[in-house]
Scaffold this motif. Sequence first.
Motif, mmCIF file in Angstrom:
data_model
loop_
_atom_site.group_PDB
_atom_site.id
_atom_site.type_symbol
_atom_site.label_atom_id
_atom_site.label_comp_id
_atom_site.label_asym_id
_atom_site.label_seq_id
_atom_site.Cartn_x
_atom_site.Cartn_y
_atom_site.Cartn_z
ATOM 1 N N LYS A 1 -5.410 -5.542 -3.503
ATOM 2 C CA LYS A 1 -6.694 -5.603 -4.205
ATOM 3 C C LYS A 1 -6.921 -4.356 -5.062
ATOM 4 N N HIS A 2 -6.351 -3.219 -4.672
ATOM 5 C CA HIS A 2 -6.525 -1.989 -5.449
ATOM 6 C C HIS A 2 -6.007 -2.129 -6.882
ATOM 7 N N ILE A 3 -5.002 -3.003 -7.074
ATOM 8 C CA ILE A 3 -4.415 -3.160 -8.404
ATOM 9 C C ILE A 3 -5.398 -3.847 -9.355
ATOM 10 N N GLU A 4 -6.453 -4.454 -8.820
ATOM 11 C CA GLU A 4 -7.456 -5.092 -9.676
ATOM 12 C C GLU A 4 -8.198 -4.084 -10.544
ATOM 13 N N GLU A 5 -8.035 -2.788 -10.261
ATOM 14 C CA GLU A 5 -8.657 -1.743 -11.081
ATOM 15 C C GLU A 5 -7.876 -1.484 -12.375
ATOM 16 N N LEU B 1 0.809 -1.225 0.000
ATOM 17 C CA LEU B 1 0.000 0.000 0.000
ATOM 18 C C LEU B 1 0.838 1.269 0.000
ATOM 19 N N THR B 2 2.120 1.181 0.377
ATOM 20 C CA THR B 2 2.938 2.389 0.494
ATOM 21 C C THR B 2 3.793 2.649 -0.735
ATOM 22 N N LEU C 1 -2.908 -15.961 1.705
ATOM 23 C CA LEU C 1 -3.728 -16.097 2.890
ATOM 24 C C LEU C 1 -3.107 -15.338 4.061
ATOM 25 N N GLY C 2 -3.919 -14.458 4.676
ATOM 26 C CA GLY C 2 -3.447 -13.705 5.827
ATOM 27 C C GLY C 2 -2.645 -12.466 5.482
ATOM 28 N N ARG C 3 -2.552 -12.112 4.213
ATOM 29 C CA ARG C 3 -1.796 -10.928 3.794
ATOM 30 C C ARG C 3 -2.661 -10.057 2.883
ATOM 31 N N ILE C 4 -2.371 -8.771 2.867
ATOM 32 C CA ILE C 4 -3.131 -7.863 2.013
ATOM 33 C C ILE C 4 -2.608 -7.866 0.585
ATOM 34 N N HIS C 5 -1.474 -8.520 0.364
ATOM 35 C CA HIS C 5 -0.862 -8.483 -0.967
ATOM 36 C C HIS C 5 -0.666 -9.889 -1.517
#
Length: 223
Positions: free
Chosen positions: A38-42, A11-12, A57-61
């Motif tokens: 998930k933002h990259i899905e745009e 995210l940074t 699993l368990g990570r935002i990336h």
Amino acid sequence: MKVISWNLLRLTGAAVEDVAELARREKPDLFLMQEATKHIEELPSLVGGHFHRLSWLGRIHGLAVWSPHHFPRPTALSLPASRLPGRLPRRRAQIVQVGEITFANVHLSHGQLLNRRQLARIATALQGRPSAIIGDYNAVGPVLLPGFTDVGPREPTHLASNVMPFRLDRCLAHGLVCRSSYALDFGPSDHRPIRLELDLADSNITTAAARKPRKDRLRRFYR
């Protein structure tokens, strides 16, 4: 085939707009990403094309791949993991088939023995096909994988704590010719994107996958 690989720094680091800008400028046939949120899905809404993300699993990336051309849905390959407590997440490679070439998008573990074992697992799964293992290796020093050639950029691609340079972003290729290979300038991430031009080799090459595998003397330490 032009390929770009970039560790986005969650995210940074690089946002979806930064990825879209690089895709427009470089026009790759394949764009591999590590630490993609998930933002990259745009991304397809900005540049079109086809996109798949493999979350951890368990990570935002996780890992992601984009191409302006249609390609089969990638598969996930589970990689060896340490048995020591807290050594998570369990890492997976994203296997992408584009024409006759198989790509493994990777973000390997920091352990220097473990990430070499992960590469060996990937090489075995590729079964001697024309292929490239590309991404963030987290490897220090040379990486020797029978049947594969290191064709990635030789210059540093990562600044640890914005001070110590390392060549972490690499490409090992089998049955391919690398026409060009270099690291692009730093952007919002602490990793430089790497850019490669890969073609099928003219002749067949005997690979490690066709040989008798070496005995793994460290197997008891991993799962």
